[in-house]
Design a protein around this motif. Structure first.
Motif, PDB file in Angstrom:
ATOM      1  N   PRO A 248      41.691  38.253  45.073  1.00  0.00           N
ATOM      2  CA  PRO A 248      42.620  38.987  44.378  1.00  0.00           C
ATOM      3  C   PRO A 248      42.503  38.139  42.820  1.00  0.00           C
ATOM      4  O   PRO A 248      43.290  38.962  42.043  1.00  0.00           O
ATOM      5  CB  PRO A 248      43.998  38.867  44.809  1.00  0.00           C
ATOM      6  N   MET A 249      41.897  37.169  42.532  1.00  0.00           N
ATOM      7  CA  MET A 249      41.790  36.577  41.481  1.00  0.00           C
ATOM      8  C   MET A 249      40.600  35.621  41.505  1.00  0.00           C
ATOM      9  O   MET A 249      40.108  35.318  42.210  1.00  0.00           O
ATOM     10  CB  MET A 249      43.137  35.823  41.309  1.00  0.00           C
ATOM     11  N   GLU A 250      40.286  35.443  40.111  1.00  0.00           N
ATOM     12  CA  GLU A 250      39.091  34.448  39.864  1.00  0.00           C
ATOM     13  C   GLU A 250      39.558  33.352  39.227  1.00  0.00           C
ATOM     14  O   GLU A 250      40.555  33.544  38.133  1.00  0.00           O
ATOM     15  CB  GLU A 250      38.269  35.335  39.145  1.00  0.00           C
ATOM     16  N   CYS A 251      39.446  32.046  39.594  1.00  0.00           N
ATOM     17  CA  CYS A 251      39.885  30.718  38.799  1.00  0.00           C
ATOM     18  C   CYS A 251      38.768  29.993  38.522  1.00  0.00           C
ATOM     19  O   CYS A 251      37.693  29.809  38.702  1.00  0.00           O
ATOM     20  CB  CYS A 251      40.806  30.065  39.913  1.00  0.00           C
TER      21      CYS A 251
ATOM     22  N   ASP B 275      42.099  34.531  36.286  1.00  0.00           N
ATOM     23  CA  ASP B 275      42.125  35.987  35.982  1.00  0.00           C
ATOM     24  C   ASP B 275      42.655  36.803  37.339  1.00  0.00           C
ATOM     25  O   ASP B 275      41.928  36.757  38.273  1.00  0.00           O
ATOM     26  CB  ASP B 275      40.594  36.669  35.547  1.00  0.00           C
ATOM     27  N   TYR B 276      43.458  37.518  37.145  1.00  0.00           N
ATOM     28  CA  TYR B 276      44.058  38.607  38.348  1.00  0.00           C
ATOM     29  C   TYR B 276      43.348  39.654  38.296  1.00  0.00           C
ATOM     30  O   TYR B 276      43.550  40.171  37.361  1.00  0.00           O
ATOM     31  CB  TYR B 276      45.714  38.404  38.055  1.00  0.00           C
ATOM     32  N   LYS B 277      42.683  39.899  39.277  1.00  0.00           N
ATOM     33  CA  LYS B 277      41.766  41.010  39.399  1.00  0.00           C
ATOM     34  C   LYS B 277      42.463  42.345  40.322  1.00  0.00           C
ATOM     35  O   LYS B 277      42.173  43.609  39.809  1.00  0.00           O
ATOM     36  CB  LYS B 277      40.554  40.809  40.267  1.00  0.00           C
ATOM     37  N   ARG B 278      43.385  42.181  41.096  1.00  0.00           N
ATOM     38  CA  ARG B 278      43.886  42.993  41.963  1.00  0.00           C
ATOM     39  C   ARG B 278      45.210  42.336  42.592  1.00  0.00           C
ATOM     40  O   ARG B 278      45.274  41.397  42.678  1.00  0.00           O
ATOM     41  CB  ARG B 278      43.014  43.693  42.674  1.00  0.00           C
ATOM     42  N   ARG B 279      45.894  43.499  43.064  1.00  0.00           N
ATOM     43  CA  ARG B 279      47.412  43.070  43.594  1.00  0.00           C
ATOM     44  C   ARG B 279      46.988  42.342  45.224  1.00  0.00           C
ATOM     45  O   ARG B 279      46.025  42.894  46.063  1.00  0.00           O
ATOM     46  CB  ARG B 279      48.241  44.124  43.941  1.00  0.00           C
TER      47      ARG B 279
ATOM     48  N   THR C 162      37.790  29.254  45.682  1.00  0.00           N
ATOM     49  CA  THR C 162      38.043  30.832  45.687  1.00  0.00           C
ATOM     50  C   THR C 162      39.407  30.882  46.537  1.00  0.00           C
ATOM     51  O   THR C 162      39.665  30.224  47.577  1.00  0.00           O
ATOM     52  CB  THR C 162      37.020  31.054  46.887  1.00  0.00           C
TER      53      THR C 162
ATOM     54  N   THR D 211      41.404  33.953  48.546  1.00  0.00           N
ATOM     55  CA  THR D 211      41.353  35.191  49.104  1.00  0.00           C
ATOM     56  C   THR D 211      43.039  35.563  49.766  1.00  0.00           C
ATOM     57  O   THR D 211      43.572  34.885  50.191  1.00  0.00           O
ATOM     58  CB  THR D 211      40.299  35.196  50.240  1.00  0.00           C
TER      59      THR D 211
ATOM     60  N   LYS E 103      41.856  28.471  34.255  1.00  0.00           N
ATOM     61  CA  LYS E 103      42.042  29.824  33.811  1.00  0.00           C
ATOM     62  C   LYS E 103      42.053  30.467  34.851  1.00  0.00           C
ATOM     63  O   LYS E 103      41.403  30.425  35.936  1.00  0.00           O
ATOM     64  CB  LYS E 103      40.721  30.101  33.054  1.00  0.00           C
TER      65      LYS E 103
END
Length: 163
Positions: A149-152, A104-108, A140, A142, A102
């Protein structure tokens, strides 16, 4: 590093190399084991029984339409980090299988990426104690700003080979 399996035994001689040579040699070794890792240009910075750190430069072959690292390339980086920290620890008679992921892309993302995947001592021991199972591997990712920029979340399973 433990001597549990073919991968860790292959890595052992590389530990004597200077850091800059060791990282290159690890990258070449893993690209031979899993050729797809070389497709995106993933570089192996650190490999131990409890931690794998990889990086991906924001280069043309992994860029999206706005000049950043493509989402699929970022996912490949995180998947590779988690997969290799599992694979380094599995005995030769067991096979790693990705059960779920899973992202989730949080930002560019800004610039290149670095992924660090870790396992606890208890997770590593479960590979030895259980013929099959699954584990959620912490990772993580970075970017060059130091911000994720993403959570996995990656869940890896293992089974005994031939079963």
């Amino acid at each position: 590093m433990s001597q549990l399996n073919f991968i860790s035994r292959s890595l052992a001689p590389l530990q004597a190399l200077p850091s800059f040579l060791r990282t290159r040699a690890q990258t070449v070794l893993f690209q031979r084991m899993v050729p797809f890792t070389g497709t995106g240009g993933i570089q192996f910075d650190e490999v131990s029984s409890d931690r794998v750190a990889l990086r991906l430069t924001n280069g043309r072959r992994v860029q999206n339409h706005i000049g950043g690292v493509h989402a699929a390339a970022a996912g490949l980086l995180a998947e590779t980090a988690t997969g290799f920290v599992v694979a380094v620890n599995l005995p030769d008679d067991k096979l790693p299988l990705l059960r779920s992921m899973k992202i989730d892309y949080k930002r560019r993302a800004q610039g290149g990426l670095r992924a660090v995947a870790t396992l606890t001592p208890e997770q590593r021991q479960s590979f030895l104690d259980q013929p099959k199972g699954d584990v959620t591997v912490a990772v993580t990712v970075t970017d060059e700003s130091g911000v994720p920029p993403m959570e996995c979340e990656f869940v890896w399973a293992w089974v005994t080979k031939g079963v």
